[in-house]
Enzyme design. Structure first.
Site, short mmCIF file in Angstrom:
data_model
loop_
_atom_site.label_atom_id
_atom_site.label_comp_id
_atom_site.label_asym_id
_atom_site.label_seq_id
_atom_site.Cartn_x
_atom_site.Cartn_y
_atom_site.Cartn_z
CB SER A 144 -0.93 -0.05 1.22
OG SER A 144 -1.73 1.09 1.29
CE1 TYR A 158 1.16 4.96 -6.21
CE2 TYR A 158 0.74 6.16 -4.17
CZ TYR A 158 1.49 5.25 -4.90
OH TYR A 158 2.57 4.61 -4.30
CE LYS A 162 0.34 1.93 -4.12
NZ LYS A 162 0.95 0.61 -4.30
P1 NAD Z 1 9.58 1.37 -9.23
O1 NAD Z 1 8.94 2.10 -10.35
O2 NAD Z 1 11.01 1.58 -8.94
O3 NAD Z 1 9.33 -0.22 -9.41
C1 NAD Z 1 8.08 -0.72 -9.77
C2 NAD Z 1 8.25 -2.03 -10.53
O4 NAD Z 1 6.93 -2.53 -10.84
C3 NAD Z 1 9.00 -1.86 -11.85
O5 NAD Z 1 9.98 -2.87 -11.99
C4 NAD Z 1 7.90 -2.04 -12.90
O6 NAD Z 1 8.36 -2.57 -14.14
C5 NAD Z 1 6.94 -2.98 -12.18
N1 NAD Z 1 5.59 -2.92 -12.74
C6 NAD Z 1 4.88 -1.80 -13.08
N2 NAD Z 1 3.70 -2.14 -13.60
C7 NAD Z 1 3.64 -3.50 -13.59
C8 NAD Z 1 2.66 -4.44 -14.01
N3 NAD Z 1 1.51 -4.04 -14.58
N4 NAD Z 1 2.91 -5.76 -13.83
C9 NAD Z 1 4.08 -6.17 -13.28
N5 NAD Z 1 5.05 -5.33 -12.89
C10 NAD Z 1 4.83 -4.00 -13.04
O7 NAD Z 1 8.70 1.72 -7.94
P2 NAD Z 1 8.93 1.50 -6.37
O8 NAD Z 1 9.14 2.82 -5.77
O9 NAD Z 1 9.89 0.38 -6.12
O10 NAD Z 1 7.44 1.05 -5.96
C11 NAD Z 1 7.10 -0.27 -5.61
C12 NAD Z 1 5.74 -0.22 -4.92
O11 NAD Z 1 5.86 0.60 -3.75
C13 NAD Z 1 4.62 0.40 -5.74
O12 NAD Z 1 3.42 -0.31 -5.50
C14 NAD Z 1 4.53 1.81 -5.21
O13 NAD Z 1 3.25 2.37 -5.41
C15 NAD Z 1 4.84 1.57 -3.76
N6 NAD Z 1 5.29 2.75 -3.00
C16 NAD Z 1 6.45 3.38 -3.33
C17 NAD Z 1 6.87 4.48 -2.58
C18 NAD Z 1 8.14 5.23 -2.86
O14 NAD Z 1 8.36 6.29 -2.28
N7 NAD Z 1 9.02 4.73 -3.70
C19 NAD Z 1 6.08 4.92 -1.49
C20 NAD Z 1 4.90 4.24 -1.19
C21 NAD Z 1 4.52 3.15 -1.96
#
Ligand code: NAD
Length: 254
Positions: A144, A158, A162
Site C-alpha cells: 500500500s 493512486y 492504495k
Molecule cells: P519502481 O517504479 O522503482 O518499481 C516498480 C516495478 O513494478 C517496476 O519494476 C515495474 O516494471 C513494475 N511494474 C509496473 N507495472 C507492472 C505491471 N503491470 N505488472 C508487473 N510489474 C509491473 O517503484 P517503487 O518505488 O519500487 O514502488 C514499488 C511499490 O511501492 C509500488 O506499488 C509503489 O506504489 C509503492 N510505493 C512506493 C513508494 C516510494 O516512495 N518509492 C512509497 C509508497 C509506496
C-alpha cells in the site's frame, strides 16, 4: 545460521526495480527460493542474476499483474517449478500521471486502478487458491502506501487504489485466518527508488521538503521496506495479520 525464510518459496511482483528489487535480495539472503515477476522481463532477470551470484535459487517470469491470465500462469509456473507457494509480496505498482481530481483523465484513473488495486487482488486470488490447496497456510504482504492511510494531493487514482489495497488486506486477513494464511500490507513513506525520482521532478526542492516533514529527517531506503516485508512473511510474525504497517520514518504518527 539458517535464514528466517529457509526453504520457503516466495513470489515477488515488481521485482525489477526499487522496493521489489531490494526486497528480492533480502528474501534471497534469508534462504527463500525466488519467483521474480515483472512486466519488464529484463529488469527482473537482472535482479535474479545478482541474487544468484549471492547463492540464491529462483526463476523470472514476465507478467502484467493487471491481466488475470498472466497472473494465473505465474502462480502455476511457480508450482510447476518448486512444488508450492509459501510467501507472496504483491508490490508492482505505478505512480500514474499527476493531476488534481477534476483533471484526472479516465484512462489514467483506469490504468492506476487496474495495476495498483485490481493487480493486487488478482495476485491474491491466485496465490490464496494455491495456498488453500496446499493446506498449510502462507503469508502475503501487499504494497500500500502512506497514500493508503491518508490523502495526498495530485494523485486521486493512486490514493484510491492504495486505500483499496489496505482494505483488501484487512478483508482477506479476516477471511483466511482460519486457514493460517496471514495477509498484511506495508505502507511506505518516501523511499529512494526510480518511482520517487520520477515524482520528485515535478516539484522544486522536493527532496528537501519531504525530508523536512519526516520525523527521522531523511528519505527511506528500499531495503528498509524489504526488511519489514521479509519479517512479516516469516514465522517471527506468526501472530500478525490484517495490518497495514507504516514504514515511513514516523510520518504517519504526526
Ligand atoms: P519502481 O517504479 O522503482 O518499481 C516498480 C516495478 O513494478 C517496476 O519494476 C515495474 O516494471 C513494475 N511494474 C509496473 N507495472 C507492472 C505491471 N503491470 N505488472 C508487473 N510489474 C509491473 O517503484 P517503487 O518505488 O519500487 O514502488 C514499488 C511499490 O511501492 C509500488 O506499488 C509503489 O506504489 C509503492 N510505493 C512506493 C513508494 C516510494 O516512495 N518509492 C512509497 C509508497 C509506496
Amino acid at each position: 545460521m539458517a535464514g528466517i525464510l529457509e526453504g520457503k518459496v516466495a513470489l515477488i511482483t515488481g521485482a525489477g526495480s526499487g522496493i521489489g528489487r531490494a526486497t528480492s535480495r533480502i528474501f534471497a539472503r534469508e534462504g527463500a527460493q525466488l519467483v521474480l515477476v515483472d512486466v519488464v522481463a529484463e529488469a527482473a532477470e537482472e535482479t535474479l542474476e545478482a541474487a544468484k551470484q549471492a547463492g540464491a535459487k529462483g526463476i523470472c517470469l514476465k507478467a502484467d499483474v493487471s491481466k488475470s491470465s498472466e497472473v494465473e500462469t505465474a502462480v502455476a509456473r511457480t508450482v510447476a517449478e518448486f512444488g508450492r507457494l509459501d510467501c507472496a509480496f504483491n508490490n508492482a505498482g505505478i505512480e500514474g500521471e499527476p493531476a488534481l481530481t477534476h483533471k484526472c483523465t479516465e484512462s489514467n484513473w483506469n490504468r492506476v486502478l487496474a495495476i495498483n488495486l485490481t493487480g493486487v487482488w488478482l495476485c491474491m486470488k491466485a496465490e490464496i487458491a494455491q495456498m488453500l490447496k496446499q493446506g498449510h497456510g502462507g503469508a502475503i504482504v501487499n504494497t500500500s502506501s502512506l497514500a493508503g492511510i491518508a490523502g495526498a494531493i495530485g494523485g486521486p487514482a493512486y490514493v484510491a487504489a492504495k486505500h483499496g489495497v489496505a482494505g483488501l488486506t484487512r478483508a482477506a486477513a479476516l477471511e483466511y485466518g482460519r486457514h493460517n494464511i496471514r495477509v498484511n500490507a506495508v505502507c511506505p513513506g518516501p523511499i529512494r527508488t526510480p518511482m520517487l525520482s520520477r515524482l520528485m521532478q515535478f516539484t522544486r526542492d522536493a527532496e528537501q521538503r519531504m525530508v523536512r516533514s519526516e520525523p527521522l529527517k531523511r528519505l527511506g531506503e528500499p531495503e528498509e521496506v524489504g526488511e519489514t516485508v521479509v519479517w512479516l512473511c516469516s514465522d517471527r510474525a506468526s501472530y500478525v495479520t490484517g495490518l497495514p504497517m507504516p514504514v515511513d520514518g514516523g510520518f504517519s504518527a504526526q
